[in-house]
Design an enzyme around this catalytic site. Structure first.
Site, PDB file in Angstrom:
ATOM      1  N   ALA A   1      16.356 -46.737   9.350  1.00 18.14           N
ATOM      2  CA  ALA A   1      17.397 -46.735  10.378  1.00 18.14           C
ATOM      3  C   ALA A   1      18.408 -47.854  10.122  1.00 18.14           C
ATOM      4  CB  ALA A   1      16.765 -46.862  11.760  1.00 18.14           C
TER       5      ALA A   1
ATOM      6  N   GLY B   1      31.019 -12.792  21.843  1.00 22.13           N
ATOM      7  CA  GLY B   1      31.917 -13.294  20.805  1.00 22.13           C
ATOM      8  C   GLY B   1      32.779 -14.449  21.272  1.00 22.13           C
TER       9      GLY B   1
HETATM   10  C1  HXC Z   1      35.561  -4.983  28.809  1.00 23.58           C
HETATM   11  C2  HXC Z   1      34.925  -6.294  30.571  1.00 23.58           C
HETATM   12  C3  HXC Z   1      34.128  -7.078  29.731  1.00 23.58           C
HETATM   13  C4  HXC Z   1      34.089  -6.742  28.355  1.00 23.58           C
HETATM   14  C5  HXC Z   1      33.970  -7.849  31.720  1.00 23.58           C
HETATM   15  N1  HXC Z   1      34.786  -6.801  31.801  1.00 23.58           N
HETATM   16  N2  HXC Z   1      33.545  -8.033  30.465  1.00 23.58           N
HETATM   17  N3  HXC Z   1      35.626  -5.254  30.116  1.00 23.58           N
HETATM   18  N4  HXC Z   1      34.834  -5.701  27.943  1.00 23.58           N
HETATM   19  N5  HXC Z   1      33.387  -7.457  27.485  1.00 23.58           N
HETATM   20  C6  HXC Z   1      35.418  -6.285  32.988  1.00 23.58           C
HETATM   21  C7  HXC Z   1      34.427  -5.699  33.956  1.00 23.58           C
HETATM   22  O1  HXC Z   1      34.124  -4.378  33.605  1.00 23.58           O
HETATM   23  C8  HXC Z   1      35.183  -5.790  35.269  1.00 23.58           C
HETATM   24  O2  HXC Z   1      36.111  -4.740  35.370  1.00 23.58           O
HETATM   25  C9  HXC Z   1      35.971  -7.071  35.119  1.00 23.58           C
HETATM   26  O3  HXC Z   1      36.032  -7.340  33.701  1.00 23.58           O
HETATM   27  C10 HXC Z   1      35.333  -8.244  35.812  1.00 23.58           C
HETATM   28  O4  HXC Z   1      33.964  -8.299  35.405  1.00 23.58           O
HETATM   29  P1  HXC Z   1      32.744  -8.410  36.426  1.00 23.58           P
HETATM   30  O5  HXC Z   1      31.552  -7.935  35.712  1.00 23.58           O
HETATM   31  O6  HXC Z   1      33.093  -7.760  37.717  1.00 23.58           O
HETATM   32  O7  HXC Z   1      32.706  -9.986  36.666  1.00 23.58           O
HETATM   33  P2  HXC Z   1      31.445 -10.916  36.928  1.00 23.58           P
HETATM   34  O8  HXC Z   1      30.553 -10.289  37.925  1.00 23.58           O
HETATM   35  O9  HXC Z   1      32.001 -12.262  37.223  1.00 23.58           O
HETATM   36  O10 HXC Z   1      30.659 -10.947  35.542  1.00 23.58           O
HETATM   37  C11 HXC Z   1      31.222 -11.529  34.410  1.00 23.58           C
HETATM   38  C12 HXC Z   1      30.407 -11.180  33.161  1.00 23.58           C
HETATM   39  C13 HXC Z   1      30.204  -9.644  33.071  1.00 23.58           C
HETATM   40  C14 HXC Z   1      29.040 -11.862  33.241  1.00 23.58           C
HETATM   41  C15 HXC Z   1      31.138 -11.766  31.957  1.00 23.58           C
HETATM   42  O11 HXC Z   1      31.486  -9.024  33.202  1.00 23.58           O
HETATM   43  C16 HXC Z   1      29.604  -9.221  31.787  1.00 23.58           C
HETATM   44  O12 HXC Z   1      28.390  -9.321  31.607  1.00 23.58           O
HETATM   45  N6  HXC Z   1      30.455  -8.751  30.855  1.00 23.58           N
HETATM   46  C17 HXC Z   1      29.957  -8.305  29.552  1.00 23.58           C
HETATM   47  C18 HXC Z   1      29.511  -9.533  28.761  1.00 23.58           C
HETATM   48  C19 HXC Z   1      29.065  -9.212  27.390  1.00 23.58           C
HETATM   49  O13 HXC Z   1      27.972  -8.690  27.144  1.00 23.58           O
HETATM   50  N7  HXC Z   1      29.942  -9.451  26.425  1.00 23.58           N
HETATM   51  C20 HXC Z   1      29.591  -9.249  25.063  1.00 23.58           C
HETATM   52  C21 HXC Z   1      30.486  -8.158  24.513  1.00 23.58           C
HETATM   53  S1  HXC Z   1      29.987  -7.951  22.847  1.00 23.58           S
HETATM   54  P3  HXC Z   1      36.270  -3.879  36.703  1.00 23.58           P
HETATM   55  O14 HXC Z   1      37.457  -3.019  36.452  1.00 23.58           O
HETATM   56  O15 HXC Z   1      35.011  -3.127  36.878  1.00 23.58           O
HETATM   57  O16 HXC Z   1      36.490  -4.885  37.803  1.00 23.58           O
HETATM   58  C22 HXC Z   1      30.620  -9.266  22.034  1.00 23.58           C
HETATM   59  C23 HXC Z   1      30.241  -9.344  20.585  1.00 23.58           C
HETATM   60  C24 HXC Z   1      31.360  -9.941  19.805  1.00 23.58           C
HETATM   61  O17 HXC Z   1      31.289 -10.078  22.552  1.00 23.58           O
HETATM   62  C25 HXC Z   1      30.827 -10.631  18.595  1.00 23.58           C
HETATM   63  C26 HXC Z   1      31.960 -11.209  17.803  1.00 23.58           C
HETATM   64  C27 HXC Z   1      31.403 -12.171  16.796  1.00 23.58           C
END
Ligand code: HXC
Length: 515
Positions: free
Chosen positions: A406, A172
């Site tokens: 164009a 999102g």
């Molecule tokens: C809650 C999250 C989070 C999320 C990351 N964190 N993304 N917590 N919700 N969406 C947390 C992790 O659990 C972690 O906590 C800390 O943030 C740091 O993340 P890491 O994974 O350790 O960092 P990194 O290795 O740099 O990876 C970054 C990342 C990865 C690639 C962004 O965190 C990731 O894949 N996150 C999820 C991405 C995703 O799928 N988002 C979509 C959500 S759905 P801890 O405590 O363990 O350190 C969405 C739909 C909305 O967004 C649509 C609206 C229109």
């Protein structure tokens, strides 16, 4: 509580808020070569001008143990300050707090800032570094995102909105920047809707974050981003530079700087810059740099569809948008991607009172099934539509070819351009001489004893008739044939004359640009 204790309490809370997700996570951010949200804001804004809003806001979710893990400020730093003295609203996502993921309270902070920016009529800048929707908050997070998106749309064309992506921008998190006017991506950052794991499960493709949505992918392939930079510091400098061309809002003019260059400067080298052979390329960037103030040109979307150049420059200190065919790439043809690229830029300039200078050297549209199937018709139409609806001052200079559709598209007189010049090297026709002769004289050429000789003779005749600007000038479709060396002076003079231009479009809810 005594007065002193109250102050001590405030200081303690402020110190806690400054730490975001804590020292360990700040160190992890630094270890990745990244700055923190607050460091980024401090570098971008004029010294001591940042005033933070909602420093003590916390998330309100109690699920998945989040009630025991509330952080002051909750994952985004918001506020306002100044860039070169000009007021700006700014938010910076804080990756140290739940990976910068968005909660409803976090969205509320951004929404409040967006509403403030709209009321004050000032630009808003978003520094992105986020894992997307905070998964623990479920639909509240989606609601929060949509509140932000709605305001992005309502603010579009009213205040400039600029995004910089400095880390992950996942799920999102991508849609808010996608609806802002410009996106800058730093090397190592990435944007995606569905991550590599999901891609692998769905398509068996094995891609890294960078291959899927890295800075160069979105600058070169998708066109989602407008600028790619190597470092965060470069990003900050670019934001400041970009900001200098843009007004505070749609009711103001862009800032006027002290002129740095002689308005009457002639450049004799322009008189010979067009090669003798019509099929030989030259670099339109060189032409632009010889004409604008001090050779300074901020190219936008440089890596995407480079057969069309767009960017900002100044004439006698005043900002303009430049749109130009680039004969050095694909002979400067218009195509599917360049149509979109040009249209978006023209519409930005038109929203924000930035005059448009168009340099034309275009042999037509890119042929081929990839283009036709890819919608070159509707995407070329976007650029035509954008020029036709643009009411800002417009000057067009045809340097060489202006062929066929164009010619019409590229800010021709017929699209309501104000001043249309041609260089003596201009060739304005329905199509190039070779193609025209093949169609017009197909029968004669087929029956000729010496078709090659006849073809050459006919091409010469056609060239004589159309490969010059005078037929078009005789019909009033261009205003003047000018010497290339005097282009700068003529543009500056014309800009002064049309500065107070008034033009408008018929009242309507909104047009229906071919998207
Ligand atoms: C809650 C999250 C989070 C999320 C990351 N964190 N993304 N917590 N919700 N969406 C947390 C992790 O659990 C972690 O906590 C800390 O943030 C740091 O993340 P890491 O994974 O350790 O960092 P990194 O290795 O740099 O990876 C970054 C990342 C990865 C690639 C962004 O965190 C990731 O894949 N996150 C999820 C991405 C995703 O799928 N988002 C979509 C959500 S759905 P801890 O405590 O363990 O350190 C969405 C739909 C909305 O967004 C649509 C609206 C229109």
């Amino acid at each position: 509580m005594k007065g002193e204790d109250r102050l001590k309490n405030l200081e303690d809370l402020e110190r806690e808020a400054l730490l975001g997700g804590g020292e360990k996570r700040i160190k992890a951010q630094h270890d990745k070569g990244k700055l923190t949200a607050r460091e980024r804001i401090d570098l971008l804004l004029d010294k001591n001008t940042f005033r933070e809003t909602d420093k003590f806001v916390t998330h309100r979710c109690a699920d998945f143990g989040l009630d025991k893990n509330r952080v002051l400020g909750d994952g985004v730093v918001t506020g306002y300050g100044r860039i070169n003295g000009r007021v700006v609203c700014i938010f910076a996502e804080d990756f140290t707090v739940f990976g910068g993921s968005l909660s409803l309270a976090y969205a509320g902070k951004i929404v409040k800032l967006q509403d403030l920016a709209m009321k004050m009529g000032c630009p808003i800048i978003g520094l992105k570094d986020s894992g997307g929707a905070r998964i623990q908050e479920g639909v509240d997070s989606l609601a929060g995102y949509t509140d932000v998106f709605l305001r992005n749309v309502l603010a579009s064309g009213v205040i400039p909105q600029i995004s910089a992506v400095l880390g992950p921008c996942a799920g999102g998190a991508v849609y808010s920047p996608a609806m802002t006017d410009f996106i800058i991506m730093v090397a190592g950052s990435y944007m995606f809707l569905t991550g590599p794991d999901v891609v692998k499960a769905a398509t068996h493709e094995d891609v890294t974050y960078d291959e899927l949505g890295g800075a160069m992918v979105h600058n070169e392939k998708s066109g989602v981003a407008h600028f790619a930079v190597d470092s965060e510091l470069e990003c900050i400098e670019l934001l400041k530079r970009l900001f200098s061309f843009i007004p505070q809002n749609n009711l103001e003019d862009p800032p006027s700087l002290e002129p740095t260059d002689d308005p009457n400067r002639m450049d004799k080298s322009l008189d010979t810059i067009i090669p003798d052979s019509p099929n030989k390329p030259y670099d339109m960037l060189e032409v632009i740099k010889k004409i604008v103030d001090s050779g300074e040109f901020l190219e936008v979307h440089r890596h995407y569809a480079p057969n069309l150049i767009v960017g900002f420059a100044r004439f006698n200190g005043k900002a303009v948008g430049v749109v130009a065919n680039q004969p050095a790439v694909l002979a400067g043809v218009l195509g599917r991607n360049s149509g979109m690229k040009g249209a978006r830029f023209v519409r930005f300039c038109d929203c924000f009172n930035i005059p448009i200078i168009t340099f034309v050297d275009v042999p037509g549209f890119l042929p081929g099934t990839a283009q036709e199937w890819g919608g070159v018709i509707k995407n070329g139409a976007k650029l035509l539509y954008a020029f036709c609806e643009a009411t800002v001052p417009r000057i067009t200079i045809i340097t060489r070819k202006a062929y066929g559709g164009a010619y019409c598209v590229m800010s021709s007189k017929h699209t309501r351009a104000d001043v249309n010049f041609a260089w003596p090297s201009a060739e304005i026709a329905v199509m190039g001489p070779d193609g025209a002769v093949k169609i017009l004289y197909r029968k004669q050429l087929k029956e000729a004893k010496d078709p090659k000789a006849l073809e050459k003779k006919l091409i010469d005749e056609y060239t004589q008739k159309f490969a010059n600007p005078f037929v078009t000038a005789s019909k009033g479709y261009i205003d003047a044939v000018i010497r290339p060396s005097e282009t700068r002076a003529r543009i500056i003079e014309s800009l002064e004359i049309i500065e107070n231009k008034r033009d408008s479009n018929p009242p309507k809810k909104h047009g229906n640009i071919p998207l």
